[in-house]
Design an enzyme around this catalytic site. Structure first.
Site, PDB file in Angstrom:
ATOM      1  CG  ASN A 157     -10.316  -8.296   3.237  1.00 31.07           C
ATOM      2  OD1 ASN A 157     -11.270  -8.225   3.964  1.00 31.07           O
ATOM      3  ND2 ASN A 157      -9.558  -9.485   3.635  1.00 31.07           N
ATOM      4  N   GLY A 181     -11.454 -19.627  13.457  1.00 30.31           N
ATOM      5  CA  GLY A 181     -11.745 -18.351  14.138  1.00 30.31           C
ATOM      6  C   GLY A 181     -12.051 -17.219  12.855  1.00 30.31           C
ATOM      7  CB  ILE A 215      -0.807  -0.198   1.105  1.00 32.85           C
ATOM      8  CG1 ILE A 215      -1.925  -1.191   1.087  1.00 32.85           C
ATOM      9  CG2 ILE A 215      -1.703   1.453   1.344  1.00 32.85           C
ATOM     10  CD1 ILE A 215      -2.834  -1.359   2.458  1.00 32.85           C
ATOM     11  CG  ASP A 240      12.672  -1.466  13.490  1.00 30.50           C
ATOM     12  OD1 ASP A 240      11.529  -0.801  14.137  1.00 30.50           O
ATOM     13  OD2 ASP A 240      12.919  -2.817  13.466  1.00 30.50           O
ATOM     14  CB  SER A 267      -6.686  -3.443  10.260  1.00 31.97           C
ATOM     15  OG  SER A 267      -7.376  -4.477   9.732  1.00 31.97           O
ATOM     16  CE1 TYR A 318      -2.024  -5.737  11.386  1.00 37.37           C
ATOM     17  CE2 TYR A 318      -4.383  -6.345  11.417  1.00 37.37           C
ATOM     18  CZ  TYR A 318      -3.259  -5.685  10.843  1.00 37.37           C
ATOM     19  OH  TYR A 318      -3.217  -4.644   9.864  1.00 37.37           O
ATOM     20  CB  ILE A 357      -6.888 -11.937  -4.367  1.00 37.74           C
ATOM     21  CG1 ILE A 357      -8.343 -11.538  -3.944  1.00 37.74           C
ATOM     22  CG2 ILE A 357      -6.527 -11.484  -5.661  1.00 37.74           C
ATOM     23  CD1 ILE A 357      -8.774 -10.079  -4.141  1.00 37.74           C
ATOM     24  NE  ARG A 374     -12.717 -12.465   5.021  1.00 43.11           N
ATOM     25  CZ  ARG A 374     -13.284 -13.170   5.827  1.00 43.11           C
ATOM     26  NH1 ARG A 374     -14.957 -12.914   5.768  1.00 43.11           N
ATOM     27  NH2 ARG A 374     -13.034 -13.997   6.571  1.00 43.11           N
ATOM     28  CG  LEU A 402      14.120  -1.805   2.673  1.00 44.03           C
ATOM     29  CD1 LEU A 402      15.440  -1.887   1.948  1.00 44.03           C
ATOM     30  CD2 LEU A 402      13.252  -1.647   1.650  1.00 44.03           C
TER      31      LEU A 402
END
Ligand code: NAD
Length: 319
Positions: free
Chosen positions: A178, A275, A24, A62, A125, A149, A193, A216, A44
């Site tokens: 998604n 889940g 993204i 980082d 998210s 997450y 996908i 989704r 990276l």
């Protein structure tokens, strides 16, 4: 996505994109770089320099590292925070690292944004919702994340909001659903996908987990970039869903991929993932009304683009 006067929505700004070498982030950088002074902070670990145009300054480092953050944020006007530990599965194995990377480093970055008075746009998210009570899911639905997450994104998002409330720092959190598109890496979100495209183009059967009735909301990366440009450009702040407002079942997706690949693969069912979320679809009315966002890429067209890229290495003009 242009302003009415033909000008790009964001121009002549100094912009930091963390995670800018990733899927993204690199699409966002490509949209920003022609009109702005863009720098990328990325370790990276999954992203690649080859995703980036040459005029962009790449700081390899980082987001947990104070010195790297100091260098990356010097004199910035706008920060897009995309870097994260992005795998739900990995977060279950590494909750502490998930917290350090996704929450603690976000707070460090918010502190720098506060010092520079830089607008802050955060990649959140749909995982913050966990198993939604109903669809479509609006931003005020209950948030009950089911993984480290999802919880880390919710905690970070709350910090992002709090900096707005406490310190008057303009912030936006975008809850991506998604996201898919050419060049996507192996992510938990849209891995299906990639897998289906690989299977359909190599003549293998398409493997659907469970009965395939789970839904989704797949949003093309071009529309996610659009949402980010709108979020970075205006004065609006807050939390917004980024999806299409439409959903497909995984079985329908398998058929769309087969059509896009012009193949007729057999569809076989494999055991469901533990889940797994049954239903997911974004209510996008808030982002449409507040930021003027409008999803533009139909799933069938977006999938054709992914198939074409997988075959030729070059995205087409289908989206
Ligand atoms: P990606 O893995 O392609 O990009 C993440 C980038 O961050 C990579 O370039 C990686 O090298 C970098 N990175 C990871 N850890 C880092 C660290 N500690 N320091 C510096 N850089 C680091 O993932 P993506 O799909 O482009 O995701 C971008 C953002 O969007 C993430 O915050 C992710 O959680 C969020 N998101 C993605 C989706 C999706 O469907 N892809 C959905 C919801 C939210």
């Amino acid at each position: 996505m242009r302003r009415q006067d033909g000008q790009p929505p964001i121009a002549d700004e100094r912009i930091l994109v963390t995670g800018g070498a990733g899927f993204i982030g690199s699409n966002l950088v490509a949209a920003l770089a022609p009109h702005n002074d863009v720098r990328v902070l990325d370790d990276l670990s999954s992203g690649s320099r080859s995703n980036l145009p040459p005029e962009v300054t790449v700081l390899e480092g980082d987001i947990r590292d104070d010195e790297a953050l100091d260098r990356a944020t010097e004199d910035v006007d706008l920060i897009y925070h995309q870097a994260a530990l992005v795998s739900v599965t990995e977060s279950v194995d590494r909750p502490e690292a998930t917290h350090e990377i996704n929450v603690a480093a976000t707070v460090k970055l918010l502190e720098r944004a506060r010092a520079e008075d830089a607008r802050f746009v955060f990649a959140s998210s749909a995982a913050v919702y966990g198993q939604p009570d109903g669809v479509p899911v609006a931003e005020d639905a209950s948030a009950d994340p089911a993984s480290p997450y999802g919880l880390s994104k919710l905690a970070a998002e709350r910090y992002v909001r709090l900096y707005d409330d406490l310190y008057d720092l303009p912030t936006v959190a975008l809850r991506y659903f998604n996201v898919y598109g050419p060049g996507q890496l192996d992510s938990d979100y849209s891995a299906v996908i990639r897998v289906f495209v690989e299977q359909a183009t190599s003549g293998e059967p398409i493997t659907v987990e469970g009965d395939g009735t789970q839904t989704r909301d797949f949003v093309h990366v071009e529309d996610v970039v659009q949402a980010n440009l709108l979020a970075g450009a205006g004065d609006a702040t807050g939390v917004f869903n980024v999806g299409t407002g439409e959903s497909v079942t995984i079985l329908e997706l398998a058929e769309l991929v087969a059509d896009a690949a012009d193949s007729s693969p057999e569809i076989v069912h494999v055991p469901a993932r533990q889940g797994d979320i049954d239903r997911s679809r974004a209510d996008v009315s808030k982002i449409e009304a507040t930021l003027g966002y409008e999803p533009t890429v139909r799933l069938a067209d977006g999938l054709e683009d992914v198939v074409r890229t997988a075959a030729t290495g070059q995205p087409g003009d289908g989206s």
